[in-house]
Design a protein around this motif. Structure first.
Motif, PDB file in Angstrom:
ATOM      1  N   VAL A  10       7.050  -0.558  -5.274  1.00 62.64           N
ATOM      2  CA  VAL A  10       7.035   0.508  -4.278  1.00 62.64           C
ATOM      3  C   VAL A  10       6.146   0.109  -3.102  1.00 62.64           C
ATOM      4  CG1 VAL A  10       6.288   2.884  -3.830  1.00 62.64           C
ATOM      5  CG2 VAL A  10       7.573   2.344  -5.912  1.00 62.64           C
ATOM      6  N   GLU A  11       4.985  -0.451  -3.395  1.00 60.47           N
ATOM      7  CA  GLU A  11       4.098  -0.874  -2.309  1.00 60.47           C
ATOM      8  C   GLU A  11       4.768  -1.940  -1.444  1.00 60.47           C
ATOM      9  OE1 GLU A  11      -0.581  -1.950  -1.475  1.00 60.47           O
ATOM     10  OE2 GLU A  11       0.090  -1.657  -3.536  1.00 60.47           O
ATOM     11  N   ARG A  12       5.533  -2.816  -2.061  1.00 65.55           N
ATOM     12  CA  ARG A  12       6.242  -3.870  -1.327  1.00 65.55           C
ATOM     13  C   ARG A  12       7.303  -3.277  -0.395  1.00 65.55           C
ATOM     14  NH1 ARG A  12       6.332  -6.941  -5.434  1.00 65.55           N
ATOM     15  NH2 ARG A  12       8.321  -6.225  -6.264  1.00 65.55           N
ATOM     16  N   VAL A  13       8.115  -2.326  -0.888  1.00 66.39           N
ATOM     17  CA  VAL A  13       9.158  -1.736  -0.040  1.00 66.39           C
ATOM     18  C   VAL A  13       8.518  -0.851   1.038  1.00 66.39           C
ATOM     19  CG1 VAL A  13       9.738   0.335  -1.393  1.00 66.39           C
ATOM     20  CG2 VAL A  13      11.489  -0.791  -0.035  1.00 66.39           C
ATOM     21  N   ASN A  14       7.376  -0.250   0.732  1.00 63.75           N
ATOM     22  CA  ASN A  14       6.653   0.514   1.751  1.00 63.75           C
ATOM     23  C   ASN A  14       6.237  -0.421   2.896  1.00 63.75           C
ATOM     24  OD1 ASN A  14       5.275   3.176   2.439  1.00 63.75           O
ATOM     25  ND2 ASN A  14       3.527   1.782   2.482  1.00 63.75           N
ATOM     26  N   GLN A  15       5.715  -1.589   2.543  1.00 62.58           N
ATOM     27  CA  GLN A  15       5.337  -2.570   3.573  1.00 62.58           C
ATOM     28  C   GLN A  15       6.572  -3.063   4.313  1.00 62.58           C
ATOM     29  OE1 GLN A  15       2.071  -3.546   4.533  1.00 62.58           O
ATOM     30  NE2 GLN A  15       3.326  -4.255   6.243  1.00 62.58           N
ATOM     31  N   ASP A  16       7.679  -3.264   3.596  1.00 64.33           N
ATOM     32  CA  ASP A  16       8.932  -3.685   4.240  1.00 64.33           C
ATOM     33  C   ASP A  16       9.377  -2.664   5.292  1.00 64.33           C
ATOM     34  OD1 ASP A  16       8.960  -5.918   2.589  1.00 64.33           O
ATOM     35  OD2 ASP A  16      10.510  -5.121   1.248  1.00 64.33           O
ATOM     36  N   PHE A  17       9.190  -1.377   4.981  1.00 63.57           N
ATOM     37  CA  PHE A  17       9.521  -0.312   5.928  1.00 63.57           C
ATOM     38  C   PHE A  17       8.726  -0.492   7.222  1.00 63.57           C
ATOM     39  CE2 PHE A  17       7.789   3.933   7.242  1.00 63.57           C
ATOM     40  CZ  PHE A  17       8.863   4.326   8.023  1.00 63.57           C
ATOM     41  N   TYR A  18       7.417  -0.665   7.106  1.00 63.26           N
ATOM     42  CA  TYR A  18       6.590  -0.822   8.301  1.00 63.26           C
ATOM     43  C   TYR A  18       6.907  -2.124   9.029  1.00 63.26           C
ATOM     44  CZ  TYR A  18       4.028   3.340   7.104  1.00 63.26           C
ATOM     45  OH  TYR A  18       3.706   4.649   6.851  1.00 63.26           O
ATOM     46  N   ASP A  19       7.196  -3.185   8.279  1.00 55.12           N
ATOM     47  CA  ASP A  19       7.565  -4.455   8.911  1.00 55.12           C
ATOM     48  C   ASP A  19       8.855  -4.305   9.718  1.00 55.12           C
ATOM     49  OD1 ASP A  19       5.352  -5.612   7.720  1.00 55.12           O
ATOM     50  OD2 ASP A  19       6.507  -6.671   6.168  1.00 55.12           O
ATOM     51  N   ALA A  20       9.826  -3.560   9.189  1.00 57.83           N
ATOM     52  CA  ALA A  20      11.098  -3.354   9.887  1.00 57.83           C
ATOM     53  C   ALA A  20      10.880  -2.598  11.194  1.00 57.83           C
ATOM     54  CB  ALA A  20      12.088  -2.608   9.000  1.00 57.83           C
ATOM     55  N   VAL A  21      10.068  -1.536  11.149  1.00 58.47           N
ATOM     56  CA  VAL A  21       9.800  -0.762  12.359  1.00 58.47           C
ATOM     57  C   VAL A  21       9.024  -1.614  13.358  1.00 58.47           C
ATOM     58  CG1 VAL A  21       8.641   1.282  13.297  1.00 58.47           C
ATOM     59  CG2 VAL A  21       9.881   1.440  11.131  1.00 58.47           C
ATOM     60  N   GLU A  22       8.014  -2.318  12.864  1.00 55.01           N
ATOM     61  CA  GLU A  22       7.178  -3.157  13.723  1.00 55.01           C
ATOM     62  C   GLU A  22       7.996  -4.222  14.445  1.00 55.01           C
ATOM     63  OE1 GLU A  22       3.956  -6.270  12.336  1.00 55.01           O
ATOM     64  OE2 GLU A  22       3.155  -4.229  12.137  1.00 55.01           O
ATOM     65  N   SER A  23       8.942  -4.818  13.752  1.00 57.00           N
ATOM     66  CA  SER A  23       9.733  -5.902  14.345  1.00 57.00           C
ATOM     67  C   SER A  23      10.992  -5.396  15.053  1.00 57.00           C
ATOM     68  CB  SER A  23      10.112  -6.923  13.266  1.00 57.00           C
ATOM     69  OG  SER A  23      10.967  -6.338  12.318  1.00 57.00           O
ATOM     70  N   GLY A  24      11.229  -4.085  15.010  1.00 55.51           N
ATOM     71  CA  GLY A  24      12.411  -3.535  15.669  1.00 55.51           C
ATOM     72  C   GLY A  24      13.700  -3.907  14.966  1.00 55.51           C
ATOM     73  N   ASP A  25      13.643  -4.104  13.653  1.00 55.58           N
ATOM     74  CA  ASP A  25      14.797  -4.553  12.877  1.00 55.58           C
ATOM     75  C   ASP A  25      15.514  -3.348  12.255  1.00 55.58           C
ATOM     76  OD1 ASP A  25      16.626  -5.746  11.178  1.00 55.58           O
ATOM     77  OD2 ASP A  25      15.200  -7.230  10.406  1.00 55.58           O
ATOM     78  N   LEU A  26      16.432  -2.767  13.006  1.00 56.53           N
ATOM     79  CA  LEU A  26      17.149  -1.580  12.556  1.00 56.53           C
ATOM     80  C   LEU A  26      18.004  -1.874  11.317  1.00 56.53           C
ATOM     81  CD1 LEU A  26      17.361   1.410  13.290  1.00 56.53           C
ATOM     82  CD2 LEU A  26      19.365   0.842  14.668  1.00 56.53           C
TER      83      LEU A  26
END
Length: 159
Positions: A10-26
């Motif tokens: 869960v912590e990994r997918v939570n970080q993936d969420f923020y990484d996606a927003v940060e990088s603009g990866d819709l």
């Protein structure tokens, strides 16, 4: 998979969420958001926005944010993860650094910092943990006595 493994996933997918927003990866964000029968129940509350409901509305809101933010970086602190069955709750502080467009000379635009506390709810599916709800609330920083200006306006009281 044991409880510690679940929390780590869960912590990994939570970080993936923020990484996606940060990088603009819709496209990456689309993979993280819950879909299927519960897609209409996906919600987001961006700071200062009303509740948005439905996977499509949520994705459009992130597309808007990504299209209108030239730079965004998240530094997550105080991350807490709780897992109960097929549902997980993550609370954290989002220390956000964002910036406007680059200057005509090519230098970076103005950077602005902010603090948001967030609650993220995930649901376990056959495709792994998926984001069901994100709620971000701004933290209004208060000045401390040391930061307040003295009668001279320079913070040098008693010097």
């Amino acid at each position: 998979m044991g409880p510690d493994d679940q929390r780590e996933a869960v912590e990994r997918v939570n970080q993936d969420f923020y990484d996606a927003v940060e990088s603009g990866d819709l496209a990456a964000l689309e993979e993280i958001l819950l879909d299927g029968p519960l897609a209409d129940s996906v919600t987001v509350v961006h700071p200062g926005w009303p509740v948005l409901r439905g996977r499509g509305h949520v994705l459009r809101s992130y597309a808007l944010i990504m299209a209108n933010t030239d730079y965004m970086q998240f530094f997550l602190t105080d991350v807490e993860v709780a897992v109960a069955g097929d549902t997980a709750l993550v609370t954290c502080s989002e220390n956000i650094l964002s910036g406007g467009p680059a200057q005509p000379d090519g230098s970076a635009g103005e950077l602005v910092g902010g603090l948001v506390v967030a609650t993220n709810v995930f649901r376990h599916t056959s495709g792994g943990w998926k984001l069901w709800s994100h709620h971000g609330s701004p933290v209004m920083a208060e000045e401390t006595e040391d930061e307040e200006d003295d009668e001279y306006g320079d913070g040098a009281a008693g010097v």
